[in-house]
Enzyme design. Sequence first.
Site, PDB file in Angstrom:
ATOM      1  N   GLY A 182      12.073 -13.626  34.472  1.00  0.00           N
ATOM      2  CA  GLY A 182      11.035 -13.537  33.437  1.00  0.00           C
ATOM      3  C   GLY A 182      11.232 -12.301  32.584  1.00  0.00           C
ATOM      4  O   GLY A 182      11.636 -11.256  33.091  1.00  0.00           O
ATOM      5  N   ASP A 233      14.002  -9.407  41.617  1.00  0.00           N
ATOM      6  CA  ASP A 233      14.581  -9.703  42.920  1.00  0.00           C
ATOM      7  C   ASP A 233      15.662 -10.791  42.855  1.00  0.00           C
ATOM      8  O   ASP A 233      16.747 -10.641  43.434  1.00  0.00           O
ATOM      9  CB  ASP A 233      13.449 -10.122  43.877  1.00  0.00           C
ATOM     10  CG  ASP A 233      13.991 -10.476  45.233  1.00  0.00           C
ATOM     11  OD1 ASP A 233      14.859  -9.735  45.716  1.00  0.00           O
ATOM     12  OD2 ASP A 233      13.564 -11.506  45.795  1.00  0.00           O
ATOM     13  N   THR A 289      10.645  -5.817  36.162  1.00  0.00           N
ATOM     14  CA  THR A 289       9.630  -6.850  36.374  1.00  0.00           C
ATOM     15  C   THR A 289       8.256  -6.268  36.067  1.00  0.00           C
ATOM     16  O   THR A 289       7.974  -5.120  36.433  1.00  0.00           O
ATOM     17  CB  THR A 289       9.607  -7.451  37.797  1.00  0.00           C
ATOM     18  OG1 THR A 289       8.389  -8.204  37.942  1.00  0.00           O
ATOM     19  CG2 THR A 289       9.663  -6.432  38.911  1.00  0.00           C
ATOM     20  N   ASP A 299       5.809  -7.236  37.549  1.00  0.00           N
ATOM     21  CA  ASP A 299       5.075  -7.327  38.821  1.00  0.00           C
ATOM     22  C   ASP A 299       5.158  -6.047  39.661  1.00  0.00           C
ATOM     23  O   ASP A 299       4.357  -5.873  40.578  1.00  0.00           O
ATOM     24  CB  ASP A 299       5.623  -8.480  39.671  1.00  0.00           C
ATOM     25  CG  ASP A 299       5.589  -9.810  38.945  1.00  0.00           C
ATOM     26  OD1 ASP A 299       4.773  -9.948  38.010  1.00  0.00           O
ATOM     27  OD2 ASP A 299       6.370 -10.710  39.304  1.00  0.00           O
ATOM     28  N   ARG A 327       2.741 -12.401  40.804  1.00  0.00           N
ATOM     29  CA  ARG A 327       3.268 -13.206  41.922  1.00  0.00           C
ATOM     30  C   ARG A 327       2.587 -12.834  43.233  1.00  0.00           C
ATOM     31  O   ARG A 327       1.379 -12.841  43.284  1.00  0.00           O
ATOM     32  CB  ARG A 327       4.792 -13.098  42.007  1.00  0.00           C
ATOM     33  CG  ARG A 327       5.486 -13.791  40.851  1.00  0.00           C
ATOM     34  CD  ARG A 327       6.908 -14.145  41.140  1.00  0.00           C
ATOM     35  NE  ARG A 327       7.000 -15.325  41.988  1.00  0.00           N
ATOM     36  CZ  ARG A 327       6.843 -16.576  41.560  1.00  0.00           C
ATOM     37  NH1 ARG A 327       6.585 -16.836  40.304  1.00  0.00           N
ATOM     38  NH2 ARG A 327       6.951 -17.572  42.393  1.00  0.00           N
TER      39      ARG A 327
HETATM   40  O1  F6P Z   1       7.835 -12.269  37.732  1.00  0.00           O
HETATM   41  C1  F6P Z   1       7.238 -12.155  36.507  1.00  0.00           C
HETATM   42  C2  F6P Z   1       6.245 -13.265  36.309  1.00  0.00           C
HETATM   43  O2  F6P Z   1       5.660 -13.063  35.044  1.00  0.00           O
HETATM   44  C3  F6P Z   1       5.193 -13.393  37.406  1.00  0.00           C
HETATM   45  O3  F6P Z   1       4.172 -12.445  37.289  1.00  0.00           O
HETATM   46  C4  F6P Z   1       4.755 -14.818  37.210  1.00  0.00           C
HETATM   47  O4  F6P Z   1       4.247 -15.382  38.395  1.00  0.00           O
HETATM   48  C5  F6P Z   1       6.020 -15.505  36.807  1.00  0.00           C
HETATM   49  O5  F6P Z   1       6.886 -14.522  36.278  1.00  0.00           O
HETATM   50  C6  F6P Z   1       5.805 -16.583  35.766  1.00  0.00           C
HETATM   51  O6  F6P Z   1       7.024 -17.145  35.452  1.00  0.00           O
HETATM   52  P1  F6P Z   1       7.174 -18.296  34.343  1.00  0.00           P
HETATM   53  O7  F6P Z   1       7.308 -17.629  33.027  1.00  0.00           O
HETATM   54  O8  F6P Z   1       8.385 -19.028  34.738  1.00  0.00           O
HETATM   55  O9  F6P Z   1       5.933 -19.142  34.407  1.00  0.00           O
END
Ligand code: F6P
Length: 370
Positions: free
Chosen positions: A16, A126, A148, A150, A194
């Site tokens: 992401g 990760d 990240t 997160d 997450r």
């Molecule tokens: O890891 C970053 C993050 O934004 C998380 O907080 C979230 O759960 C996930 O990616 C969402 O990913 P996507 O853009 O694939 O929905």
Amino acid sequence: MSQPKIRRIAVCTGGGDAPGLNAVIRAVVIAALNRGWECYGIRDGFNGILFPERYEDGGVLRLTKERVRGITHLGGTILGTTNRGNPLHYPLRMPDGTIKDVDRTDEIIEYFAKKELDALVSIGGDGSLTIANVLCQKGLRVVGVPKTIDNDLDKTATTFGFDSAVSFATECLDRLHSTAESHQRVMVVEVMGRYAGWIALNAGISGGAHAVLIPEIPYNLEKVAALVRDRDNEGRMYSIVCVAEGAKANGENNALVAKAEVGQAERLGGIGERVARELQELTGKEARCVVLGHLLRGGSPTSFDRLAALRFGTAAVRALDEGFSGVMVALAHPNVNYVPLEEVAGRMKNVPLDCDTLQTARDLGIIFGD
Ligand code: F6P
């Protein structure tokens, strides 16, 4: 460390997106060019190598000073990114229609050898750092950069992107106070993160939330309802609840999943709506939910994230120049150091239950529903 001299490196962004990616790219490119190295950018994670036919520029582009000019403050990534198609577990459709999980990392190693690319700077969370670790075990010189929103990566004080996400979530919480108070409502704000509660915790404290629900502390919603009632009795007729997308009620093993697809990371979501609905039932007060979602990933990086990104990017190049491989650059205040990728890959950093930030929240009267 006696390693052949570096002449050419590649950089990629995976997973992401997060504010600060472009700042890292620029830092890597400038620091590499200043050493007389050439620098190349791989499109969309490793897709530029795995699917060159999809790209007019062949999927891997030369990064020049001009190409990275004026991008430090821009959100997103000029290289593109993806959290689909992990080359370690690539879902390949077989002629009979079934899906087979294949490891395509050898193709990446072969590409680097064929193009005489000496090293990779892998910017990611990760997932990307786990891939980087495998590529390193297969002989590639690799340095990772921790990204990240997160903040759930181990061995670094913080990842870049996190501060921008927390700052924006804090601003949203600030804005919700006045409307919640005017309407005497409960406002539930769901934030990403997450399986870790860092964004909810830090933004919840900074933005004056009255309750914060995080995955690390299973909640009993009756406790939150009691807080709402107590506040009402004291004449404070509104409450703000900040909920991490991975938060779970007491006795629940898993976070709420909005969408699950084979071969993809599960997409979390829905807990905010549920908490709002249940709080309305428990308190009789109107409760509304706001999901901040991808808004937390967009926009300009804060100055903290810009600086961290620029420090990480240049440190990654210094690490390669000094002969390091298989390491991630990490923030160990006041310095940036290098930690083995092996100690980061596949590990998650949750909010420690005894950390001072959590204590700060409790001392301020913020409840966690426990
Ligand atoms: O890891 C970053 C993050 O934004 C998380 O907080 C979230 O759960 C996930 O990616 C969402 O990913 P996507 O853009 O694939 O929905």
